[in-house]
Design an enzyme around this catalytic site. Structure first.
Site, PDB file in Angstrom:
ATOM      1  N   GLU A 126     108.292  26.598  12.960  1.00  9.43           N
ATOM      2  CA  GLU A 126     109.207  25.922  12.029  1.00  9.43           C
ATOM      3  C   GLU A 126     110.087  26.934  11.296  1.00  9.43           C
ATOM      4  OE1 GLU A 126     106.155  23.670  10.055  1.00  9.43           O
ATOM      5  OE2 GLU A 126     105.891  22.465  11.862  1.00  9.43           O
ATOM      6  N   SER A 149      98.197  19.724  16.950  1.00 10.26           N
ATOM      7  CA  SER A 149      97.485  18.441  16.961  1.00 10.26           C
ATOM      8  C   SER A 149      95.969  18.579  17.059  1.00 10.26           C
ATOM      9  CB  SER A 149      98.025  17.533  18.078  1.00 10.26           C
ATOM     10  OG  SER A 149      99.382  17.220  17.834  1.00 10.26           O
ATOM     11  N   GLY A 204     102.278  18.532  15.615  1.00 17.64           N
ATOM     12  CA  GLY A 204     102.582  17.307  14.866  1.00 17.64           C
ATOM     13  C   GLY A 204     102.902  16.116  15.745  1.00 17.64           C
ATOM     14  N   ASN A 222      97.085  24.894   7.569  1.00 14.13           N
ATOM     15  CA  ASN A 222      98.454  25.187   7.144  1.00 14.13           C
ATOM     16  C   ASN A 222      98.998  23.927   6.503  1.00 14.13           C
ATOM     17  OD1 ASN A 222     101.128  25.819   6.839  1.00 14.13           O
ATOM     18  ND2 ASN A 222     101.613  25.865   9.026  1.00 14.13           N
ATOM     19  N   TRP A 223      99.101  23.965   5.196  1.00 18.05           N
ATOM     20  CA  TRP A 223      99.534  22.751   4.477  1.00 18.05           C
ATOM     21  C   TRP A 223     101.036  22.533   4.550  1.00 18.05           C
ATOM     22  CZ3 TRP A 223      96.357  22.638  -0.774  1.00 18.05           C
ATOM     23  CH2 TRP A 223      95.021  22.353  -0.466  1.00 18.05           C
ATOM     24  N   LYS A 224     101.773  23.509   5.075  1.00 21.48           N
ATOM     25  CA  LYS A 224     103.233  23.393   5.150  1.00 21.48           C
ATOM     26  C   LYS A 224     103.779  23.000   3.772  1.00 21.48           C
ATOM     27  CE  LYS A 224     102.683  22.579  10.039  1.00 21.48           C
ATOM     28  NZ  LYS A 224     103.171  22.038  11.288  1.00 21.48           N
ATOM     29  N   GLU A 263     100.569  28.425  19.532  1.00 25.41           N
ATOM     30  CA  GLU A 263     100.960  27.064  19.172  1.00 25.41           C
ATOM     31  C   GLU A 263     102.080  26.586  20.095  1.00 25.41           C
ATOM     32  OE1 GLU A 263      99.699  26.207  14.795  1.00 25.41           O
ATOM     33  OE2 GLU A 263     101.819  26.650  14.917  1.00 25.41           O
ATOM     34  N   GLY A 312      97.553  21.801  11.084  1.00 21.29           N
ATOM     35  CA  GLY A 312      98.544  21.278  10.151  1.00 21.29           C
ATOM     36  C   GLY A 312      98.065  19.979   9.533  1.00 21.29           C
ATOM     37  N   GLY A 313      98.516  18.849  10.071  1.00 19.77           N
ATOM     38  CA  GLY A 313      98.271  17.533   9.485  1.00 19.77           C
ATOM     39  C   GLY A 313      96.818  17.255   9.137  1.00 19.77           C
ATOM     40  N   HIS A 329     105.874  31.266  12.210  1.00 21.72           N
ATOM     41  CA  HIS A 329     105.601  29.880  12.623  1.00 21.72           C
ATOM     42  C   HIS A 329     106.864  29.312  13.274  1.00 21.72           C
ATOM     43  CE1 HIS A 329     104.711  25.597  12.450  1.00 21.72           C
ATOM     44  NE2 HIS A 329     103.435  25.938  12.288  1.00 21.72           N
TER      45      HIS A 329
HETATM   46  O1  LIG Z   1     100.450  25.445  11.709  1.00 22.47           O
HETATM   47  C1  LIG Z   1     100.015  24.428  12.216  1.00 22.47           C
HETATM   48  C2  LIG Z   1     100.647  23.821  13.359  1.00 22.47           C
HETATM   49  O2  LIG Z   1     102.013  23.719  13.191  1.00 22.47           O
HETATM   50  C3  LIG Z   1      99.984  22.580  13.872  1.00 22.47           C
HETATM   51  O3  LIG Z   1     100.345  21.433  13.157  1.00 22.47           O
HETATM   52  P1  LIG Z   1      99.607  20.043  13.521  1.00 22.47           P
HETATM   53  O4  LIG Z   1      98.128  20.319  13.467  1.00 22.47           O
HETATM   54  O5  LIG Z   1     100.067  19.080  12.486  1.00 22.47           O
HETATM   55  O6  LIG Z   1     100.042  19.696  14.914  1.00 22.47           O
END
Ligand SMILES: O=C[C@H](O)COP(=O)(O)O
Length: 241
Positions: free
Chosen positions: A98, A204, A171, A9-11, A165, A225-226, A96
């Site tokens: 967010e 994470s 994050g 997920n590149w957000k 999640e 994510g990151g 999600h």
């Molecule tokens: O969609 C992905 C999640 O929000 C996890 O993000 P993260 O891997 O940066 O903790």
């Protein structure tokens, strides 16, 4: 045997140019990945068209990060199922934390989006999870069960992925203990009418912990994510042992 789905997920990261640069590096690292692992890139809307063109014939699937429940209309800033399907999008992240936290997403709108995604042949990745406050108050299970009960009304569980999640692990570098993630995911499965739904862990996930996460029997993949933003890092996650 449940399907394994490894999704990035590149957000709100990467321009069109940066997306193409990522793809070049990433594809060269994927040669030895077992075929049965579904690899998905959920990218910003602005990168969908160019990645769709460059992923043609590849085993990497394209994903979006939201979809509206109407086919078209006066909904400024939204995107519809037909718009995504036409670009070859296969998956879409819905609910999600967010979106729920910053953009007023509710279980009711999540439910509408899930049904719309399925109507247009998109496989939704439904995100559920508890806050730190809810976990500390012993409300993790009740909160997630409530989300599932409301989000999944009239949703086809044959075309669905769920991501657990824990919000406090997103994050933060603070990964949920793998056995605990496995336990919660088992509980989520017990509430489904289709036990074959792939259930991912997210929060994470990184190259250093992916092998331990994927060794858990209830965990059918990850939503990253990151660590999905850098080609070598995400390739290591996809190529977990
Ligand atoms: O969609 C992905 C999640 O929000 C996890 O993000 P993260 O891997 O940066 O903790």
């Amino acid at each position: 045997m449940r399907k394994i789905v490894i999704a990035g997920n590149w957000k709100m990261y990467k321009t069109r140019t940066e997306s193409l640069e990522f793809l070049q590096g990433f594809m060269s690292c994927l040669t030895e990945t077992p075929e049965e692992r579904e690899v998905v890139l959920c990218v910003p809307f602005t990168s969908l068209a160019v990645l769709s063109k460059n992923l043609h014939g590849s085993r990497i699937r394209l994903g979006a990060q939201n979809v509206h429940w109407q086919e078209s209309g006066a909904f400024t800033g939204e995107i519809s199922g037909p718009m995504l399907s036409e670009l070859g999008v296969r998956y879409v992240i819905i609910g999600h934390s967010e979106r729920r936290q910053y953009f007023g997403e509710t279980d009711e709108t999540v439910n509408l989006r899930l049904k719309a995604a399925q109507k247009y042949d998109l496989i939704p990745i439904l995100c559920v999870g508890e806050t730190k406050q809810q976990r500390d108050a012993g409300e993790t299970e009740a909160h997630i069960f409530s989300q599932l009960a409301k989000d999944l009304v009239d949703v086809d569980q044959e075309k669905l992925v769920i991501a657990y999640e824990p919000i406090w692990a997103i994050g933060t570098g603070d990964t949920c203990e793998t056995k605990e993630a496995n336990r919660v995911i088992g509980l989520i499965r017990s509430k489904l009418t289709n036990p074959g739904v792939p259930i991912q862990y997210g929060g994470s996930v990184k190259p250093e912990n992916i092998d331990e996460v994927m060794a858990q029997p209830e965990i059918d993949g990850v939503l990253v994510g990151g660590a999905s933003l850098e080609a070598a890092s995400f390739a290591r996650i996809v190529n977990y042992q």
